[in-house]
Design a protein around this motif. Structure first.
Motif, PDB file in Angstrom:
ATOM      1  N   ALA A 272      30.427  45.867  37.811  1.00 57.51           N
ATOM      2  CA  ALA A 272      29.535  45.898  38.965  1.00 57.51           C
ATOM      3  C   ALA A 272      28.518  44.768  38.922  1.00 57.51           C
ATOM      4  CB  ALA A 272      28.832  47.250  39.036  1.00 57.51           C
ATOM      5  N   ALA A 273      28.762  43.772  38.054  1.00 55.92           N
ATOM      6  CA  ALA A 273      27.800  42.684  37.894  1.00 55.92           C
ATOM      7  C   ALA A 273      27.611  41.876  39.168  1.00 55.92           C
ATOM      8  CB  ALA A 273      28.238  41.763  36.759  1.00 55.92           C
ATOM      9  N   GLY A 274      28.507  42.004  40.137  1.00 53.58           N
ATOM     10  CA  GLY A 274      28.306  41.361  41.422  1.00 53.58           C
ATOM     11  C   GLY A 274      29.131  40.112  41.625  1.00 53.58           C
ATOM     12  N   ARG A 275      29.353  39.335  40.584  1.00 50.43           N
ATOM     13  CA  ARG A 275      30.146  38.114  40.727  1.00 50.43           C
ATOM     14  C   ARG A 275      31.620  38.427  40.519  1.00 50.43           C
ATOM     15  NH1 ARG A 275      28.300  34.213  36.414  1.00 50.43           N
ATOM     16  NH2 ARG A 275      27.991  36.145  35.265  1.00 50.43           N
ATOM     17  N   PRO A 276      32.527  37.782  41.268  1.00 46.26           N
ATOM     18  CA  PRO A 276      33.957  38.033  41.064  1.00 46.26           C
ATOM     19  C   PRO A 276      34.405  37.546  39.689  1.00 46.26           C
ATOM     20  CG  PRO A 276      33.622  36.189  42.558  1.00 46.26           C
ATOM     21  CD  PRO A 276      32.274  36.806  42.337  1.00 46.26           C
ATOM     22  N   LEU A 277      35.428  38.197  39.186  1.00 52.71           N
ATOM     23  CA  LEU A 277      35.946  37.905  37.845  1.00 52.71           C
ATOM     24  C   LEU A 277      37.331  37.272  37.941  1.00 52.71           C
ATOM     25  CD1 LEU A 277      36.002  38.189  34.717  1.00 52.71           C
ATOM     26  CD2 LEU A 277      36.895  40.519  35.067  1.00 52.71           C
ATOM     27  N   ALA A 278      37.516  36.151  37.251  1.00 53.46           N
ATOM     28  CA  ALA A 278      38.825  35.518  37.086  1.00 53.46           C
ATOM     29  C   ALA A 278      39.206  35.578  35.616  1.00 53.46           C
ATOM     30  CB  ALA A 278      38.801  34.064  37.556  1.00 53.46           C
ATOM     31  N   LEU A 279      40.447  35.972  35.348  1.00 47.83           N
ATOM     32  CA  LEU A 279      40.961  36.033  33.980  1.00 47.83           C
ATOM     33  C   LEU A 279      42.074  35.009  33.819  1.00 47.83           C
ATOM     34  CD1 LEU A 279      41.324  39.906  33.568  1.00 47.83           C
ATOM     35  CD2 LEU A 279      39.478  38.474  32.677  1.00 47.83           C
ATOM     36  N   VAL A 280      42.112  34.342  32.674  1.00 52.62           N
ATOM     37  CA  VAL A 280      43.219  33.451  32.367  1.00 52.62           C
ATOM     38  C   VAL A 280      44.157  34.178  31.412  1.00 52.62           C
ATOM     39  CG1 VAL A 280      41.945  32.353  30.480  1.00 52.62           C
ATOM     40  CG2 VAL A 280      43.901  31.179  31.479  1.00 52.62           C
ATOM     41  N   ALA A 281      45.467  34.116  31.695  1.00 52.98           N
ATOM     42  CA  ALA A 281      46.469  34.674  30.796  1.00 52.98           C
ATOM     43  C   ALA A 281      46.662  33.670  29.665  1.00 52.98           C
ATOM     44  CB  ALA A 281      47.777  34.923  31.542  1.00 52.98           C
ATOM     45  N   LEU A 282      46.211  34.033  28.473  1.00 56.88           N
ATOM     46  CA  LEU A 282      46.112  33.092  27.357  1.00 56.88           C
ATOM     47  C   LEU A 282      47.089  33.470  26.254  1.00 56.88           C
ATOM     48  CD1 LEU A 282      44.615  30.720  25.999  1.00 56.88           C
ATOM     49  CD2 LEU A 282      42.917  32.389  25.193  1.00 56.88           C
ATOM     50  N   SER A 283      47.987  32.531  25.936  1.00 59.47           N
ATOM     51  CA  SER A 283      48.890  32.727  24.807  1.00 59.47           C
ATOM     52  C   SER A 283      48.393  32.006  23.571  1.00 59.47           C
ATOM     53  CB  SER A 283      50.292  32.211  25.163  1.00 59.47           C
ATOM     54  OG  SER A 283      50.286  30.790  25.285  1.00 59.47           O
ATOM     55  N   GLY A 284      47.554  31.002  23.791  1.00 57.18           N
ATOM     56  CA  GLY A 284      47.118  30.127  22.706  1.00 57.18           C
ATOM     57  C   GLY A 284      47.858  28.812  22.685  1.00 57.18           C
ATOM     58  N   GLY A 285      48.926  28.682  23.510  1.00 54.63           N
ATOM     59  CA  GLY A 285      49.637  27.422  23.631  1.00 54.63           C
ATOM     60  C   GLY A 285      48.825  26.398  24.402  1.00 54.63           C
TER      61      GLY A 285
END
Length: 321
Positions: A12-25
Motif C-alpha cells: 500500500a506504499a502508493g507507488r507501483p511496483l515492477a519486478l525483474v525476473a532474475l536468474s543471475g545470468g
C-alpha cells in the motif's frame, strides 16, 4: 515442496511496483541494474523475483547469490520461489517454462506488482523464430516471443546478448553462467551453439536482427488477422442441436488465412482442441471442396456439413465405435 523466502514491503506504499525476473545470468542481471537505475526516476518501486527450478545441484545457492546481487543493486522486495518441475510429455524445457511463468504470475499477485520484466533479448527472439520454422507451426509461432504477455513485459527484445554482457562488465557485475546453456541435448542450445554461428558464417552478420524483424512483422500480421476473426466470429457462429454451427457462405467468402483461423478459433474456444494444419485443411475442404463427403474427425470433435452450415460437435471415444 515449494518454498518462498521474501522481503516484501507494504504494497500500500502508493507507488507501483515492477519486478525483474532474475536468474543471475548476464541478461537478467543487466536488466536488474537498468530497473534499479530507472525506476526511482519514474517514481516506481523496483524489486526482483528469483525462481528456483531445483533442476541442478546447488540451485538454491545460485538463487541466493542472485538475490544478494539484487539487494546490492537496491532492489526491494526480493523474492525467491522454489517450484517443482514435472517434465511429463512436454519435456524439461517446456515444463520448466510453464512452472516459471506460473510462479511469476503468482508472485505478481502476492506482491501486487504492476509488471514483471523478463530479459529475453534479440538473440532469444531469433532462436525462437528458427525453432518455430523447424516446427512448421505457422505465422503465430514465427511471431516469436511476444513483448507483452499478461503481466509480463520484455523490454530487451531489441538489444543483443553481447549488449547485456557488455553492460554487466561495465558495471562490475558478475553474472552466473548456467551450465544448461552449454548442454546440446536442448534444441535451443543447439540453435545457439551450432545453427546461428553457421548462418552468420555462411550468410553474413546481422542474421539475429533479420530474424527478430521477421518476428515483428509476423506478429503484426497475426494481430491483424486475430482482429478480423474477432470481428466476425460472433456473427457467423450459432448454437446447433449437436454443438456449434458456422455458416458455409461466410467461411467461403473469406480468404484462406481468415477461414482457417475461424475454424481453429471455434475448435479451441468451444472444445479446447488445438488443430494441426492437416486437421484444419480437412475441415476447410467441407467448405471449399464439397463433394458430399462424410464427417471429418479431429481430436475431440466431429465436423459435418449440413444445410449450408458446418456443424462442430463433441466426439467422445473412437469415431470407429
Amino acid at each position: 515442496m515449494a518454498h518462498d523466502r521474501a522481503e516484501v514491503q507494504d504494497p500500500a506504499a502508493g507507488r507501483p511496483l515492477a519486478l525483474v525476473a532474475l536468474s543471475g545470468g548476464a541478461d537478467s542481471l543487466a536488466l536488474a541494474a537498468a530497473l534499479a537505475f530507472e525506476a526511482p526516476k519514474a517514481d516506481w518501486r523496483a524489486g526482483a523475483v528469483i525462481v528456483d527450478h531445483g533442476l541442478q545441484q546447488g540451485s538454491a545457492e545460485v538463487a541466493e547469490r542472485a538475490a544478494e546481487q539484487a539487494r546490492l543493486l537496491g532492489l526491494d522486495p526480493v523474492v525467491i520461489r522454489g517450484v517443482q518441475v514435472d517434465a511429463g510429455a512436454e519435456g524439461p524445457e517446456a515444463a520448466a517454462r510453464d512452472a516459471r511463468y506460473a510462479a511469476l504470475c503468482a508472485i505478481a499477485a502476492d506482491t501486487r506488482a504492476a509488471t514483471i520484466l523478463t530479459a529475453h533479448t534479440r538473440d532469444d527472439q531469433a532462436e525462437q523464430v528458427l525453432l518455430g520454422i523447424a516446427r512448421g507451426s505457422g505465422s503465430r509461432s514465427l511471431a516469436g516471443i511476444p513483448p507483452v504477455r499478461g503481466v509480463i513485459r520484455r523490454p530487451f527484445l531489441g538489444i543483443s546478448r553481447s549488449d547485456t554482457e557488455a553492460a554487466c562488465a561495465a558495471q562490475g557485475l558478475q553474472p552466473w553462467n548456467d551450465p544448461q546453456n552449454q548442454d546440446l541435448q536442448f534444441a535451443r542450445v543447439r540453435v545457439r551453439q551450432r545453427i546461428m554461428p553457421l548462418f552468420e558464417a555462411e550468410l553474413g552478420p546481422g542474421i539475429a536482427g533479420a530474424l527478430a524483424r521477421t518476428a515483428e512483422q509476423a506478429r503484426e500480421d497475426a494481430e491483424a488477422f486475430d482482429t478480423m476473426v474477432d470481428e466476425q466470429i460472433e456473427e457467423i457462429v450459432e448454437p446447433a442441436e449437436a454443438g456449434i454451427a458456422v455458416s458455409v457462405a461466410a467461411l467461403h467468402a473469406n480468404p484462406a488465412a481468415i477461414r482457417h483461423r475461424l475454424i481453429r478459433r471455434v475448435a479451441a474456444a468451444e472444445f479446447g482442441s488445438e488443430l494441426s494444419r492437416e486437421h484444419t485443411m480437412s475441415i476447410a475442404a467441407l467448405v471449399t471442396d464439397w463433394r458430399g463427403q462424410g464427417a471429418v474427425f479431429v481430436p475431440g470433435i466431429r465436423v459435418t456439413r449440413s444445410g449450408g452450415r458446418i456443424i462442430f460437435s463433441r466426439q467422445i471415444g473412437s469415431p470407429r465405435a
